[in-house]
Design a protein around this motif. Structure first.
Motif, PDB file in Angstrom:
ATOM      1  N   ASP A  95       5.272   8.876   0.817  1.00  0.00           N
ATOM      2  CA  ASP A  95       4.585   9.042   2.094  1.00  0.00           C
ATOM      3  C   ASP A  95       3.523   7.971   2.337  1.00  0.00           C
ATOM      4  O   ASP A  95       2.721   8.075   3.262  1.00  0.00           O
ATOM      5  N   GLY A  96       3.512   6.940   1.489  1.00  0.00           N
ATOM      6  CA  GLY A  96       2.506   5.886   1.625  1.00  0.00           C
ATOM      7  C   GLY A  96       3.072   4.619   2.237  1.00  0.00           C
ATOM      8  O   GLY A  96       4.232   4.557   2.651  1.00  0.00           O
ATOM      9  N   ARG A  97       2.236   3.577   2.277  1.00  0.00           N
ATOM     10  CA  ARG A  97       2.620   2.296   2.861  1.00  0.00           C
ATOM     11  C   ARG A  97       2.443   1.198   1.823  1.00  0.00           C
ATOM     12  O   ARG A  97       1.393   1.094   1.181  1.00  0.00           O
ATOM     13  N   LEU A  98       3.468   0.371   1.688  1.00  0.00           N
ATOM     14  CA  LEU A  98       3.418  -0.719   0.726  1.00  0.00           C
ATOM     15  C   LEU A  98       2.262  -1.667   1.017  1.00  0.00           C
ATOM     16  O   LEU A  98       1.677  -2.253   0.099  1.00  0.00           O
ATOM     17  N   SER A  99       1.910  -1.823   2.271  1.00  0.00           N
ATOM     18  CA  SER A  99       0.843  -2.750   2.642  1.00  0.00           C
ATOM     19  C   SER A  99      -0.487  -2.398   1.979  1.00  0.00           C
ATOM     20  O   SER A  99      -1.384  -3.241   1.900  1.00  0.00           O
ATOM     21  N   ARG A 100      -0.615  -1.159   1.495  1.00  0.00           N
ATOM     22  CA  ARG A 100      -1.855  -0.727   0.861  1.00  0.00           C
ATOM     23  C   ARG A 100      -1.817  -0.761  -0.663  1.00  0.00           C
ATOM     24  O   ARG A 100      -2.799  -0.393  -1.313  1.00  0.00           O
ATOM     25  N   CYS A 101      -0.703  -1.181  -1.222  1.00  0.00           N
ATOM     26  CA  CYS A 101      -0.646  -1.131  -2.702  1.00  0.00           C
ATOM     27  C   CYS A 101       0.133  -2.301  -3.294  1.00  0.00           C
ATOM     28  O   CYS A 101       0.845  -2.127  -4.274  1.00  0.00           O
ATOM     29  N   TRP A 102      -0.052  -3.480  -2.720  1.00  0.00           N
ATOM     30  CA  TRP A 102       0.571  -4.657  -3.310  1.00  0.00           C
ATOM     31  C   TRP A 102       0.074  -4.894  -4.736  1.00  0.00           C
ATOM     32  O   TRP A 102       0.840  -5.319  -5.619  1.00  0.00           O
ATOM     33  N   ARG A 144       1.364  -4.805 -10.692  1.00  0.00           N
ATOM     34  CA  ARG A 144       1.209  -4.177 -12.013  1.00  0.00           C
ATOM     35  C   ARG A 144       2.548  -3.624 -12.500  1.00  0.00           C
ATOM     36  O   ARG A 144       2.935  -3.812 -13.675  1.00  0.00           O
ATOM     37  N   VAL A 145       3.261  -2.956 -11.614  1.00  0.00           N
ATOM     38  CA  VAL A 145       4.559  -2.365 -11.964  1.00  0.00           C
ATOM     39  C   VAL A 145       5.563  -3.450 -12.355  1.00  0.00           C
ATOM     40  O   VAL A 145       6.313  -3.311 -13.331  1.00  0.00           O
ATOM     41  N   LEU A 146       5.574  -4.548 -11.606  1.00  0.00           N
ATOM     42  CA  LEU A 146       6.499  -5.638 -11.925  1.00  0.00           C
ATOM     43  C   LEU A 146       6.162  -6.260 -13.274  1.00  0.00           C
ATOM     44  O   LEU A 146       7.064  -6.649 -14.032  1.00  0.00           O
ATOM     45  N   ALA A 160      -1.413 -13.297  -7.586  1.00  0.00           N
ATOM     46  CA  ALA A 160      -2.473 -13.515  -8.571  1.00  0.00           C
ATOM     47  C   ALA A 160      -2.497 -12.399  -9.603  1.00  0.00           C
ATOM     48  O   ALA A 160      -2.671 -12.644 -10.802  1.00  0.00           O
ATOM     49  N   ARG A 161      -2.321 -11.158  -9.151  1.00  0.00           N
ATOM     50  CA  ARG A 161      -2.346 -10.002 -10.059  1.00  0.00           C
ATOM     51  C   ARG A 161      -1.205 -10.067 -11.065  1.00  0.00           C
ATOM     52  O   ARG A 161      -1.354  -9.643 -12.212  1.00  0.00           O
TER      53      ARG A 161
END
Length: 273
Positions: A85-92, A97-99, A227-228
């Motif tokens: 229910d979220g938006r990718l734009s808020r958790c790049w 981190r997941v990648l 960068a992350r």
């Protein structure tokens, strides 16, 4: 679709109460299924449910979030339902981190090699994964050359030109890491500013930049995303264009000439006119 829903419920030994289609499903049926014991599960049919289950489990072994595989056979894959229910734009940042976790995966055995244990497909478009010992060879013959017989002659000539140049444009032997392989926004489930799951993988072992390039096909990741993950090496712009070109070619074959300008743009960005 009702048949698929019933089959998915039967694989879990449960009865079907209700179901409805989930967004996406361009090349596979995907359903949210309500069971008569109160559970919600995702049931999908695709080119190879068993192969997809292996990919999800392999990604999950790295610590990357993926839906649990609840059941699978040759006709259906039953997955844990995850909130989205979220938006990718808020958790790049969280996707980076997941990648980083996913990319810790390495192929079995000694030596450097690129590929996967079997082929995959997007609908009628085969994804070839035979192993190679160098990365330019893999990208030339498994990701570009496979399209030559399926595109117009003028485009095929441009692709052949690019294939000849790849040894000068791509690293010869980058560390082979586990790739999601089709990492656009629709394949990233998000809730409460966190990635809850990576779905619809097209896994193989290759250059990590592939998974960094692909989100930029249909979205615009911020600089912090890269960068992350660890930053970008010099010359990434051309490599990104080459990696995104494969996605554009798959879409051209699946959905038609609407995607020809995208193919042309990535060829241009890679220096092929």
């Amino acid at each position: 679709m009702t048949r698929l829903a019933r089959h998915g419920a039967a694989l879990l030994g449960a009865g079907l109460w209700n179901w409805h289609p989930l967004p996406g499903g361009d090349v596979a049926e995907v359903l949210l299924v309500y069971l008569n014991d109160g559970r919600r599960v995702v049931v999908k049919h695709g080119p190879d449910p068993v192969a997809e289950a292996v990919m999800l489990r392999t990604l999950g072994q790295t610590g990357a979030p993926v839906p649990d595989v609840l059941a699978v056979d040759e006709d259906a894959l039953v997955l844990q339902y995850l909130p989205a229910d979220g938006r990718l734009s808020r958790c790049w940042d969280d996707l980076a981190r997941v990648l980083s976790l996913a990319h810790t995966g390495r192929p079995d055995g000694d030596g450097v090699r690129y590929g996967w244990s079997g082929d995959h497909a997007f609908g009628a478009v085969k994804v070839c994964n035979d192993w190679t010992e160098t990365w330019p060879d893999f990208w030339a013959w498994r990701r570009i050359g496979v399209h030559l017989a399926h595109v117009p002659v003028d485009l095929a000539r441009q692709l052949e030109t690019l294939m000849r140049r790849l040894p000068d444009l791509l690293p010869a032997t980058p560390a082979p890491c586990l790739l999601h392989g089709d990492l656009w926004g629709g394949n990233v489930l998000v809730s409460d500013r966190h990635v809850t799951g990576l779905i619809d993988p097209c896994c193989y072992y290759g250059h990590a930049e592939v998974d960094l390039a692909t989100p930029g096909v249909f979205s615009q990741p911020p600089a912090g995303f890269y960068a992350r993950h660890g930053g970008l090496a010099r010359g990434y712009e051309v490599r990104f264009a080459i990696y995104r070109l494969w996605t554009a070619l798959v879409h051209l074959r699946l959905f038609g000439a609407t995607y020809r300008p995208m193919v042309a743009q990535y060829l241009n960005d890679a220096g092929v006119y």
